[in-house]
Scaffold this motif. Structure first.
Motif, PDB file in Angstrom:
ATOM      1  N   ALA A 235      18.541 -14.346 -12.791  1.00  0.00           N
ATOM      2  CA  ALA A 235      17.183 -13.936 -13.231  1.00  0.00           C
ATOM      3  C   ALA A 235      16.290 -15.188 -12.907  1.00  0.00           C
ATOM      4  CB  ALA A 235      17.046 -14.033 -14.995  1.00  0.00           C
ATOM      5  N   ALA A 236      15.017 -14.716 -12.786  1.00  0.00           N
ATOM      6  CA  ALA A 236      13.959 -15.815 -12.286  1.00  0.00           C
ATOM      7  C   ALA A 236      12.518 -15.700 -12.959  1.00  0.00           C
ATOM      8  CB  ALA A 236      13.603 -15.639 -10.926  1.00  0.00           C
ATOM      9  N   ILE A 237      11.857 -16.554 -13.085  1.00  0.00           N
ATOM     10  CA  ILE A 237      10.541 -16.519 -14.004  1.00  0.00           C
ATOM     11  C   ILE A 237       9.608 -17.426 -13.267  1.00  0.00           C
ATOM     12  CG2 ILE A 237      11.181 -18.329 -15.621  1.00  0.00           C
ATOM     13  CD1 ILE A 237       9.486 -16.535 -17.464  1.00  0.00           C
ATOM     14  N   THR A 238       8.717 -16.842 -12.832  1.00  0.00           N
ATOM     15  CA  THR A 238       7.377 -17.414 -12.234  1.00  0.00           C
ATOM     16  C   THR A 238       6.448 -18.432 -13.219  1.00  0.00           C
ATOM     17  OG1 THR A 238       5.733 -15.942 -12.322  1.00  0.00           O
ATOM     18  CG2 THR A 238       7.357 -15.549 -10.499  1.00  0.00           C
ATOM     19  N   SER A 239       5.908 -19.281 -12.777  1.00  0.00           N
ATOM     20  CA  SER A 239       5.050 -20.214 -13.454  1.00  0.00           C
ATOM     21  C   SER A 239       4.030 -19.085 -14.320  1.00  0.00           C
ATOM     22  CB  SER A 239       4.248 -20.977 -12.575  1.00  0.00           C
ATOM     23  OG  SER A 239       3.393 -20.341 -11.667  1.00  0.00           O
ATOM     24  N   GLY A 240       3.794 -18.159 -13.980  1.00  0.00           N
ATOM     25  CA  GLY A 240       2.858 -17.029 -14.342  1.00  0.00           C
ATOM     26  C   GLY A 240       3.538 -16.075 -15.498  1.00  0.00           C
ATOM     27  N   GLY A 241       4.892 -16.344 -15.463  1.00  0.00           N
ATOM     28  CA  GLY A 241       5.688 -15.433 -16.453  1.00  0.00           C
ATOM     29  C   GLY A 241       6.165 -14.397 -15.892  1.00  0.00           C
ATOM     30  N   ARG A 242       6.111 -13.860 -14.694  1.00  0.00           N
ATOM     31  CA  ARG A 242       6.854 -12.872 -14.157  1.00  0.00           C
ATOM     32  C   ARG A 242       8.117 -13.039 -14.103  1.00  0.00           C
ATOM     33  NH1 ARG A 242       4.720 -10.547  -8.372  1.00  0.00           N
ATOM     34  NH2 ARG A 242       5.826 -12.435  -7.585  1.00  0.00           N
ATOM     35  N   THR A 243       9.017 -11.963 -14.184  1.00  0.00           N
ATOM     36  CA  THR A 243      10.499 -12.018 -14.294  1.00  0.00           C
ATOM     37  C   THR A 243      10.982 -11.014 -13.235  1.00  0.00           C
ATOM     38  OG1 THR A 243      10.838 -10.414 -16.097  1.00  0.00           O
ATOM     39  CG2 THR A 243      10.536 -12.863 -16.670  1.00  0.00           C
ATOM     40  N   ASN A 244      12.341 -11.515 -12.907  1.00  0.00           N
ATOM     41  CA  ASN A 244      12.942 -10.769 -11.853  1.00  0.00           C
ATOM     42  C   ASN A 244      14.538 -10.938 -12.313  1.00  0.00           C
ATOM     43  OD1 ASN A 244      11.512  -9.476  -9.813  1.00  0.00           O
ATOM     44  ND2 ASN A 244      10.657 -11.511  -9.475  1.00  0.00           N
ATOM     45  N   TYR A 245      15.310  -9.964 -12.181  1.00  0.00           N
ATOM     46  CA  TYR A 245      16.729  -9.906 -12.562  1.00  0.00           C
ATOM     47  C   TYR A 245      17.758  -9.605 -11.523  1.00  0.00           C
ATOM     48  CZ  TYR A 245      14.911 -10.720 -17.281  1.00  0.00           C
ATOM     49  OH  TYR A 245      14.181 -11.159 -18.260  1.00  0.00           O
ATOM     50  N   GLY A 246      19.004 -10.025 -11.268  1.00  0.00           N
ATOM     51  CA  GLY A 246      20.011  -9.253 -10.544  1.00  0.00           C
ATOM     52  C   GLY A 246      20.220  -7.915 -11.240  1.00  0.00           C
ATOM     53  N   ASP A 247      20.563  -7.041 -10.219  1.00  0.00           N
ATOM     54  CA  ASP A 247      21.261  -5.840 -10.660  1.00  0.00           C
ATOM     55  C   ASP A 247      21.965  -5.755 -11.893  1.00  0.00           C
ATOM     56  OD1 ASP A 247      20.741  -4.291  -7.343  1.00  0.00           O
ATOM     57  OD2 ASP A 247      19.185  -4.624  -8.895  1.00  0.00           O
ATOM     58  N   SER A 248      23.013  -6.440 -11.841  1.00  0.00           N
ATOM     59  CA  SER A 248      24.195  -6.579 -12.718  1.00  0.00           C
ATOM     60  C   SER A 248      23.751  -7.159 -14.196  1.00  0.00           C
ATOM     61  CB  SER A 248      25.213  -7.621 -12.072  1.00  0.00           C
ATOM     62  OG  SER A 248      24.860  -8.712 -12.229  1.00  0.00           O
ATOM     63  N   VAL A 249      22.661  -7.636 -14.255  1.00  0.00           N
ATOM     64  CA  VAL A 249      22.121  -8.114 -15.727  1.00  0.00           C
ATOM     65  C   VAL A 249      20.876  -7.384 -16.176  1.00  0.00           C
ATOM     66  CG1 VAL A 249      23.355 -10.406 -14.981  1.00  0.00           C
ATOM     67  CG2 VAL A 249      20.737 -10.035 -14.955  1.00  0.00           C
ATOM     68  N   VAL A 250      20.339  -6.683 -15.440  1.00  0.00           N
ATOM     69  CA  VAL A 250      19.186  -5.867 -15.887  1.00  0.00           C
ATOM     70  C   VAL A 250      19.443  -5.204 -17.428  1.00  0.00           C
ATOM     71  CG1 VAL A 250      17.584  -3.918 -15.546  1.00  0.00           C
ATOM     72  CG2 VAL A 250      18.204  -5.638 -13.596  1.00  0.00           C
ATOM     73  N   GLY A 251      18.615  -5.266 -18.196  1.00  0.00           N
ATOM     74  CA  GLY A 251      18.639  -4.584 -19.469  1.00  0.00           C
ATOM     75  C   GLY A 251      19.623  -5.495 -20.428  1.00  0.00           C
ATOM     76  N   ARG A 252      20.391  -6.384 -20.063  1.00  0.00           N
ATOM     77  CA  ARG A 252      21.259  -7.354 -20.886  1.00  0.00           C
ATOM     78  C   ARG A 252      20.689  -8.716 -20.884  1.00  0.00           C
ATOM     79  NH1 ARG A 252      26.269  -8.331 -19.345  1.00  0.00           N
ATOM     80  NH2 ARG A 252      25.715  -8.135 -17.121  1.00  0.00           N
TER      81      ARG A 252
END
Length: 118
Positions: free
Chosen positions: A49-66
């Protein structure tokens, strides 16, 4: 000196939850993007998972929703809430800060072990 210290790992049963923390010092925390990576024995390190300085997030496919990544800039801390854990989530989890101002560089913590097993 910059230090990143992960905590919150441990042994949990499948379906359980853990909350990981990464506390940073020696860096202007709020200005940078932060990510969680994990690495299991014999496997490549992967982005969780990643989060930008502005709070935008991204997740690996295997952990999305969890999994959910969040940050508290006032506390210089980033969190990873992990729910519905599976045995395949077992790995050492690392936090990473990529500094995008010169000189561009990465900082890594020492990692925290997460083991999901019945």
């Amino acid at each position: 000196q910059v230090q990143l210290v992960e905590s919150g790992g441990g042994l949990v049963q499948p379906g359980g939850s853990l909350r990981l923390s990464c506390a940073a010092s020696g860096i202007f925390f709020s200005a940078h993007d932060i990510a969680w990576y994990r690495q299991a024995p014999g496997k490549e390190r992967e982005l969780v998972a990643a989060i930008t300085s502005g709070g935008r997030t991204n997740y690996g496919d295997s952990v999305v929703g969890r999994f959910t990544i969040s940050r508290n800039n006032a506390k210089n801390t980033v969190y990873l809430q992990m729910n519905s854990l599976k045995p395949e989530d077992t790995a050492v989890y690392y936090c990473n800060i990529k500094v995008m101002v010169l000189p561009v560089r990465d900082y890594w913590g020492q990692g925290t072990q997460v083991t999901v097993s019945s």
